[in-house]
Structures are given as structure tokens and as C-alpha cells.
Design an enzyme around this catalytic site. Structure first.
Site, PDB file in Angstrom:
ATOM      1  N   SER A 166      -7.528  -1.911   6.666  1.00 37.10           N
ATOM      2  CA  SER A 166      -6.866  -1.272   7.814  1.00 37.10           C
ATOM      3  C   SER A 166      -6.407   0.136   7.469  1.00 37.10           C
ATOM      4  O   SER A 166      -5.766   0.802   8.291  1.00 37.10           O
ATOM      5  CB  SER A 166      -5.626  -2.079   8.219  1.00 37.10           C
ATOM      6  OG  SER A 166      -5.996  -3.377   8.587  1.00 37.10           O
ATOM      7  N   THR A 169       0.825  -1.208   0.000  1.00 37.45           N
ATOM      8  CA  THR A 169       0.000   0.000   0.000  1.00 37.45           C
ATOM      9  C   THR A 169       0.866   1.267   0.000  1.00 37.45           C
ATOM     10  O   THR A 169       2.062   1.192   0.192  1.00 37.45           O
ATOM     11  CB  THR A 169      -0.978  -0.007   1.216  1.00 37.45           C
ATOM     12  OG1 THR A 169      -1.682  -1.221   1.237  1.00 37.45           O
ATOM     13  CG2 THR A 169      -1.937   1.140   1.230  1.00 37.45           C
ATOM     14  N   ASP A 179      -8.508  -9.755   1.446  1.00 34.01           N
ATOM     15  CA  ASP A 179      -8.729  -9.068   2.736  1.00 34.01           C
ATOM     16  C   ASP A 179     -10.024  -9.545   3.401  1.00 34.01           C
ATOM     17  O   ASP A 179     -10.322  -9.164   4.522  1.00 34.01           O
ATOM     18  CB  ASP A 179      -8.785  -7.545   2.545  1.00 34.01           C
ATOM     19  CG  ASP A 179      -7.412  -6.898   2.700  1.00 34.01           C
ATOM     20  OD1 ASP A 179      -6.426  -7.617   2.965  1.00 34.01           O
ATOM     21  OD2 ASP A 179      -7.305  -5.662   2.551  1.00 34.01           O
ATOM     22  N   THR A 207      -4.187   1.361  -2.669  1.00 39.32           N
ATOM     23  CA  THR A 207      -3.484   0.083  -2.645  1.00 39.32           C
ATOM     24  C   THR A 207      -3.916  -0.840  -3.775  1.00 39.32           C
ATOM     25  O   THR A 207      -4.968  -0.623  -4.388  1.00 39.32           O
ATOM     26  CB  THR A 207      -3.765  -0.612  -1.284  1.00 39.32           C
ATOM     27  OG1 THR A 207      -2.954  -1.776  -1.158  1.00 39.32           O
ATOM     28  CG2 THR A 207      -5.216  -1.034  -1.150  1.00 39.32           C
TER      29      THR A 207
HETATM   30  N1  GLY Z   1      -5.221  -4.176   1.660  1.00 41.90           N
HETATM   31  C1  GLY Z   1      -4.800  -3.346   2.694  1.00 41.90           C
HETATM   32  C2  GLY Z   1      -5.866  -2.758   3.496  1.00 41.90           C
HETATM   33  O1  GLY Z   1      -6.902  -2.485   2.944  1.00 41.90           O
HETATM   34  O2  GLY Z   1      -5.723  -2.546   4.665  1.00 41.90           O
END
Ligand code: GLY
Length: 578
Positions: A456, A394, A436, A412
Site C-alpha cells: 500500500s 513503515t 502482505d 518498511t
Molecule cells: N508492508 C506495508 C506495505 O507494503 O504496504
């Protein structure tokens, strides 16, 4: 006398000049400011600010350039969350352009013979790709808050993609990590490998396919991503991944309608208070805003200003442990799950949870019961699951302008290198954001049609007396949350300057029996680590946690942009001088 430079000439001059000047990771001045992990991206933002664009314009120009120079962390094949403080409206708003699951997705997405796939096996496949939201996110931000056209904002990125740049250590390192993944796909091998190996440090890299893709968007607008020939190519790459001969991966099932119907969501940010500051963070489907607010609420019950650093850090780790227990159990896409947000953010709930913080290091603590602190108690599903695997990828950028607008933007493609699938002839990687999701149900964050996976990402804007005080954010999977939280504690409670707060050694406790720490002699060999160990903390070392970027608005009216001085190469923080 005014000397008029064509955009191309202006850009060539700064492309040459950034090769000669060292990129500063910290800059102070009176103008608009930018901090990103990439010098061309920060220069692109500065150029837009100098042209009269605002922070929203500049953030999009920087993001598009990051898609060229940091293609393994972000890009138009993914999604993100943009937090904007609008000086005009004196309001913080959030633009959710997270990837969504295609209509075909069911909770069984990552099950094989009724067993959840191991996370690394799930990543390099068409099934992992969510419908990308980045391009519509940029368009939405622009329509509502920007001043320039998408075409103007893509110009710097098109120049960088066309002219290219010399590969640095960081680009090479992440390229190398991805060798096996890229080797599965014809298009990724062509773009990112030489004889099956990552491009060498110092070799020249350009991406004319991506320049053409950006030019298409510049000419025809954001819809050209979601309908037409580019959309056809995206759907084909997901459903028939461009694998090399003899390689098999799991094909996705994304339709043209999935792409055509993709929607951005404007959401109310999470608002909480901490020691006189107003903290605004990203709401669900990101877990970042809630977890940070919750941890700060717990920490606020202690007089940290009068404690030793090791004791403050012990409490920071405890608060993070407890906040993650709740995050793991309760937070998911709010359109699918009844998240007890009010309870999770309640100061009374924080007080009750904080009583668990005073002893020695918590191990894997259980989720609490925020439902008691809701005005409208409900009784939804309450599983308590340990943290699934997430990678450390990210990118985050911060921009402000002279009018007082502030943008905190994290976006990301999920894993470094995303799914590994480059859309053939288009020059960008598709995300693996659907990994995720939790892989097995019941869980609020299990995969479902049209759902957005829990994130996150934690773009954060902090106000004091109704004015921007600072903004901060970071990449790093679930360590994003701890990086933002620790930087805030370092600055507000430990009294570090903003750049000291960003550069201090990081620790990440995410409801586990061990705490991830950076392998740095100024932490691991020091008294601080010994004091924490005496409190029962056990550490697992890693090279780096996060790559934060932020801006602080100083009391003397100046602004300081801060990027990393060591992590992820060196970031570039710039402030307008003219
Ligand atoms: N794929 C990283 C996030 O969304 O936290």
C-alpha cells in the site's frame, strides 16, 4: 575564514545540538528541504545537502539513520519504494526494491492443515521473511541519480548507531508492543529487551552491531549484503531462526541464490491528473498509486470546492471505499497478474463508479468492471476478496534540493518489529513482508516463488505546470493510501495549508462497513463527525492513523517541509539555511 571540521566532529556537534533544540515539525526557507519522523535522520539529510549532496544522496543518508532510530518500522532487513523527480530529466521515476518471495515459496506458504494461519501467528517466523531489497535499492538510486558514495552517506548513521541516543516515548511504545515477539528470539531479546521488558524511556541505546554492518557496506559496497558472510548470516537467521530455548517457530527456506539474484525494478510511475495537477504515484506491486488516482478521478466528477466540509469528506470516504474494492480484487505483482491498470485509471470508469457515491455511506462495496475500459479487454481471474489484515508500521521521508530534485521514499520491514528476528551479530531486524500476500488462493496476490507481495506504500509527487508542487507520503499499512488521499483532498479541495492538511484528523475507509477514525476531540466530538454519522458512516476509533511527511513548493519560491506535529512523537522538518 573557513573552519574545517572532521565529519566525526561535525556529527558530534549536531548530535549534541539536536538534544538542546526543539525539532520543528514545519520549516520554510529557500534551500533543500527534508521531513522525516526522526530528528537525527532529518539532520543527517541536512548535513548531506549542506555538503553538496543532492536530494537522492540526502534521502539515503536519512533512510540509513532511520534504520537506527526507527528500527521497528524500517531498515536494511526490508524493502521499499522510492519515487524521484529528476530535475535534470524533468521526469518522475520509481525504484521498486520490494522484498521478493524465495524460490521455495508456493501458494501454500501460510496454510497449516489446509487452513490459512491467523495473520499474527504468521508474522514471527522465518517463512514470513522476503528477500530484502533496501540496500540494492539505495545503491541503484545512487548509481543513477546520486552524487556521493554509499560510504559517505552511511557515515551519519554509523555515528548515531555508535554514539547512541536516549530512548524516547515513541521508541519505547513500539518496543513494548513487541516484547512478546522479541522474547521468542535470542538476538532480538539481547538488542531490544532488558530482563524481558522494553528498554525504558530515557535509557541510552546504541547499536554497535548495526554500525559495523553499515561499515561493511561502506567498505565493500552493496553486494556485501547479498553475497559473503553477511549473506550467510541472513540465510542462517531465516532458515534456522535464533529462537530461545524451548521456543519453536516456522523456519524459512531462503537460499544464497535468492539473495544473490535479488533485482531492483525501475518502473514507470502511475500518472494521473487532478484539477490541473499531475499526480505521480507508485505502480504495482504497490496498490497505492492506482487506488489514489482512481479515488481522485471519482472525486473530480464532483464540484467539491462549493460543498460543505462534511459533504466533501462523505464523498472522500465513498471514493476510498470503491477504490479499495478494486484494489483488493485486482492489484498484485504485475509480473504475475494481468492488472487492468488502464481501466482502473480511466476517467470514464471513474464517472461510472462515481454514480455509486451519491447516496448514504456505502458498506462493503463490490469491485467494479474496469475491463470494459481497457483497449485490450482480457478476462482474467476476478475474485472479490475483503481486505486481509495488515499492520500499521513503515516510515516515509521527503527530501528536495536546490537543483529541483525531489524524493518521496517509503520503506518498511512490514509489521512493527518485522518478523522479530534480528540477524545475530548484525544489529538489524528481518522483515515479515511475505504476510502482505493473501494467504489462500485463488487470488492475484497469493504467494508464489520470486513474487513481490502487494503493498500500500504510496510515495507521491505532484507537479503543476511541469514543476514540483508538493510531495507527500506516510506509513500505516493500507491506511497509507487514505492518509495520502485525505491530505491531498484537504489541501486541494478544502483549501487547507499543507501543514493544516497533514495535521487534520484522519479517517480511513477501506471498503469496510466501518470507518477507522482518530480519537481526537476536534473530530469525534464535533459537528463534522455528526454530519458524517447522519450520512450513515459508523466509526471505529484508534489513537493515530499514519505519520505523514511532505514538502510543498510555494509560489513565492520558498519551500516548506512538513512533518507531524503530534503523531508518532513529533517529526522534524528542516530547510537549508546557508
Ligand atoms: N508492508 C506495508 C506495505 O507494503 O504496504
Amino acid at each position: 575564514m573557513n573552519i574545517y571540521l572532521t565529519p566525526a566532529l561535525t556529527i558530534s556537534i549536531w548530535l549534541t545540538s539536536f538534544a538542546l533544540q526543539a525539532a520543528p515539525p514545519v520549516s520554510t526557507g529557500h534551500g533543500g528541504a527534508v521531513a522525516t519522523i526522526s530528528e537525527p535522520a532529518s539532520q543527517a539529510a541536512l548535513q548531506i545537502l549542506d555538503k553538496g549532496g543532492n536530494a537522492i544522496d540526502a534521502a539515503i543518508a536519512a533512510a540509513a539513520t532511520l534504520g537506527v532510530t526507527e528500527p521497528f518500522s524500517c531498515g536494511i532487513g526490508g524493502g521499499g519504494f522510492m519515487l524521484i523527480y529528476s530535475a535534470r530529466d524533468q521526469q518522475v521515476i520509481s525504484i521498486d526494491h520490494r522484498e521478493t518471495a524465495p524460490a521455495s515459496v508456493t501458494p501454500r506458504l501460510f496454510l497449516e492443515d489446509n487452513h490459512a494461519l491467523p495473520w499474527p501467528d504468521a508474522v514471527p517466523n522465518g517463512i514470513a521473511v522476503g528477500v530484502p531489497g533496501t540496500v540494492l535499492g539505495w545503491q541503484t538510486a545512487l548509481e543513477r541519480y546520486g552524487t556521493l558514495s554509499l560510504a559517505q552517506l552511511l557515515e551519519p548513521a554509523i555515528q548515531v548507531a555508535t554514539q547512541g541516543f536516549n530512548i524516547n516515548e515513541n521508541f519505547h511504545r513500539i518496543n513494548q508492543i513487541n516484547e512478546a515477539k522479541f522474547a521468542k528470539f535470542e538476538s532480538a531479546s539481547q538488542l531490544y529487551l532488558t530482563n524481558g521488558k522494553a528498554h525504558q524511556i530515557g535509557s541510552h541505546f546504541s547499536n554497535p552491531d548495526l554500525a559495523n554492518t553499515y561499515q561493511l557496506l561502506a567498505d565493500r559496497g552493496a553486494r556485501a549484503f547479498y553475497e559473503g558472510e553477511l549473506a550467510d548470516d541472513i540465510v542462517a537467521a531465516v532458515n534456522t531462526p535464533p529462537v530461545k530455548k524451548g521456543i519453536t517457530v516456522l523456519a524459512g527456506d531462503m537460499s544464497h541464490t535468492d539473495l544473490k539474484n535479488y533485482e531492483v525494478r525501475l518502473r514507470q510511475p502511475i500518472h494521473s491528473t487532478y484539477r490541473g495537477y499531475d499526480v505521480y504515484g507508485m505502480p504495482a506491486p504497490s496498490s497505492g498509486g492506482i487506488a489514489i488516482a482512481q479515488a481522485l478521478n471519482m472525486l473530480e466528477t464532483f464540484d467539491l470546492a462549493n460543498m460543505e466540509r462534511a459533504q466533501v469528506e462523505h464523498l472522500y470516504l465513498q471514493a476510498s471505499n470503491l477504490a479499495f474494492a478494486d484494489r483488493n480484487a485486482y492489484v498484485a505483482d504485475p509480473e504475475y497478474t494481468d492488472i487492468p491498470v488502464q481501466g482502473l485509471l480511466s476517467k470514464e470508469y471513474a464517472k461510472a463508479r462515481a454514480q455509486l457515491m451519491t447516496g448514504s455511506a456505502l458498506q462493503q462495496s463490490s469491485a467494479g468492471d474496469p475491463f470494459r475500459y481497457q483497449q485490450d479487454p482480457s478476462w482474467p481471474l476476478r475474485p472479490s476478496h475483503p481486505l486481509g489484515q495488515e499492520s500499521l508500521h513503515t516510515t516515509h521521508l521527503a527530501v528536495s534540493d536546490r537543483e529541483g530534485n525531489v524524493v518521496a521514499y517509503t520503506f518498511t520491514i512490514e509489521d512493527w518489529g518485522g518478523s522479530g528476528i534480528v540477524v545475530p551479530g548484525r544489529g538489524f531486524l528481518l522483515n515479515n513482508e511475505l504476510t502482505d500476500f493473501d494467504f489462500s488462493s485463488p487470488h492475484p496476490n497469493v504467494a508464489e516463488a520470486f513474487k513481490r507481495p502487494r503493498s500500500s506504500m504510496s510515495p507521491t509527487i505532484v507537479l503543476k505546470d511541469q514543476q514540483p508542487a508538493f510531495t507527500i507520503g506516510s506509513p500505516g499499512g493500507s491506511t497509507i493510501i487514505t492518509t495520502v488521499l485525505q491530505t491531498m483532498v484537504n489541501h486541494i479541495d478544502l483549501g487547507m495549508s499543507f501543514s493544516e492538511a497533514v495535521n487534520a484528523p484522519r479517517m480511513s475507509q477501506r471498503n469496510g462497513d466501518t470507518t477507522l477514525v482518530e480519537k481526537r476531540s476536534d473530530f469525534t466530538d464535533g459537528e463534522q463527525a455528526k454530519a458524517l454519522a447522519a450520512n450513515g458512516h459508523t466509526f471505529v476509533e484508534t489513537e493515530q492513523i499514519g505519520a505523514a511527511n511532505g514538502i510543498i513548493f510555494n509560489q513565492d519560491g520558498t519551500v516548506t517541509a512538513v512533518s507531524e506535529s503530534k503523531r508518532h512523537g513529533v517529526g522534524t522538518a528542516l530547510v537549508q539555511q546557508q
